[in-house]
Design a protein around this motif. Structure first.
Motif, PDB file in Angstrom:
ATOM      1  N   ASP A  43       0.843  -1.191   0.000  1.00  0.00           N
ATOM      2  CA  ASP A  43       0.000   0.000   0.000  1.00  0.00           C
ATOM      3  C   ASP A  43       0.884   1.249   0.000  1.00  0.00           C
ATOM      4  O   ASP A  43       1.475   1.594   1.015  1.00  0.00           O
ATOM      5  CB  ASP A  43      -0.916  -0.010   1.223  1.00  0.00           C
ATOM      6  N   LYS A  44       0.972   1.900  -1.141  1.00  0.00           N
ATOM      7  CA  LYS A  44       1.892   3.034  -1.278  1.00  0.00           C
ATOM      8  C   LYS A  44       1.476   4.222  -0.418  1.00  0.00           C
ATOM      9  O   LYS A  44       2.330   4.881   0.185  1.00  0.00           O
ATOM     10  CB  LYS A  44       1.988   3.463  -2.737  1.00  0.00           C
ATOM     11  N   LYS A  45       0.175   4.490  -0.318  1.00  0.00           N
ATOM     12  CA  LYS A  45      -0.290   5.651   0.448  1.00  0.00           C
ATOM     13  C   LYS A  45       0.041   5.485   1.937  1.00  0.00           C
ATOM     14  O   LYS A  45       0.562   6.408   2.576  1.00  0.00           O
ATOM     15  CB  LYS A  45      -1.791   5.836   0.256  1.00  0.00           C
ATOM     16  N   LYS A  81      13.457   4.729  -1.008  1.00  0.00           N
ATOM     17  CA  LYS A  81      13.624   4.046  -2.292  1.00  0.00           C
ATOM     18  C   LYS A  81      12.620   2.906  -2.425  1.00  0.00           C
ATOM     19  O   LYS A  81      12.014   2.694  -3.487  1.00  0.00           O
ATOM     20  CB  LYS A  81      15.054   3.516  -2.410  1.00  0.00           C
ATOM     21  N   ARG A  82      12.389   2.196  -1.323  1.00  0.00           N
ATOM     22  CA  ARG A  82      11.419   1.090  -1.353  1.00  0.00           C
ATOM     23  C   ARG A  82      10.006   1.605  -1.517  1.00  0.00           C
ATOM     24  O   ARG A  82       9.182   0.985  -2.210  1.00  0.00           O
ATOM     25  CB  ARG A  82      11.553   0.246  -0.079  1.00  0.00           C
ATOM     26  N   VAL A  83       9.684   2.731  -0.878  1.00  0.00           N
ATOM     27  CA  VAL A  83       8.342   3.303  -0.996  1.00  0.00           C
ATOM     28  C   VAL A  83       8.119   3.798  -2.435  1.00  0.00           C
ATOM     29  O   VAL A  83       7.064   3.604  -3.010  1.00  0.00           O
ATOM     30  CB  VAL A  83       8.136   4.444   0.024  1.00  0.00           C
ATOM     31  N   ALA A  84       9.139   4.441  -2.999  1.00  0.00           N
ATOM     32  CA  ALA A  84       9.013   4.973  -4.358  1.00  0.00           C
ATOM     33  C   ALA A  84       8.851   3.870  -5.386  1.00  0.00           C
ATOM     34  O   ALA A  84       8.224   4.059  -6.426  1.00  0.00           O
ATOM     35  CB  ALA A  84      10.228   5.831  -4.700  1.00  0.00           C
ATOM     36  N   ALA A  85       9.397   2.687  -5.086  1.00  0.00           N
ATOM     37  CA  ALA A  85       9.333   1.575  -6.034  1.00  0.00           C
ATOM     38  C   ALA A  85       7.933   0.939  -6.085  1.00  0.00           C
ATOM     39  O   ALA A  85       7.647   0.171  -7.001  1.00  0.00           O
ATOM     40  CB  ALA A  85      10.368   0.509  -5.651  1.00  0.00           C
ATOM     41  N   LEU A  86       7.074   1.263  -5.109  1.00  0.00           N
ATOM     42  CA  LEU A  86       5.734   0.676  -5.106  1.00  0.00           C
ATOM     43  C   LEU A  86       4.882   1.177  -6.270  1.00  0.00           C
ATOM     44  O   LEU A  86       5.015   2.277  -6.706  1.00  0.00           O
ATOM     45  CB  LEU A  86       5.017   1.006  -3.789  1.00  0.00           C
TER      46      LEU A  86
END
Length: 86
Positions: A43-45, A81-86
């Motif tokens: 869940d990116k949000k 970086k991990r959040v942006a990759a979602l």
């Protein structure tokens, strides 16, 4: 065992500081784990919100001397970086 009054006081002080610093590190780890859990959930949000909450906690850890500046920066970079990759 400590021989002087000053050494005994330092032992008491060090124990108190270790307890406080341990609590701070536990708090920081909790915020980081929330971000990681959100990333695992996909869940990116939610992950972005958790990351925004974790940033000031990491900065506070650096300011209080519990974390090294580069360590906090590295953790923040990897998480974002991990959040942006979602």
């Amino acid at each position: 065992m400590a021989n002087t009054r000053q050494a005994r006081k330092r032992i008491r002080r060090n124990n108190r500081r270790a307890e406080i610093n341990g609590a701070r590190m536990t708090r920081i780890r909790g915020f980081v784990k929330k971000v990681e859990a959100a990333v695992e959930g996909g869940d990116k949000k939610v992950a972005a919100e958790a990351l925004r909450a974790a940033q000031p906690e990491l900065a506070r850890g650096v300011a209080r001397g519990v974390l090294h500046k580069n360590t906090a920066s590295r953790k923040l970079s990897r998480l974002s970086k991990r959040v942006a990759a979602l």
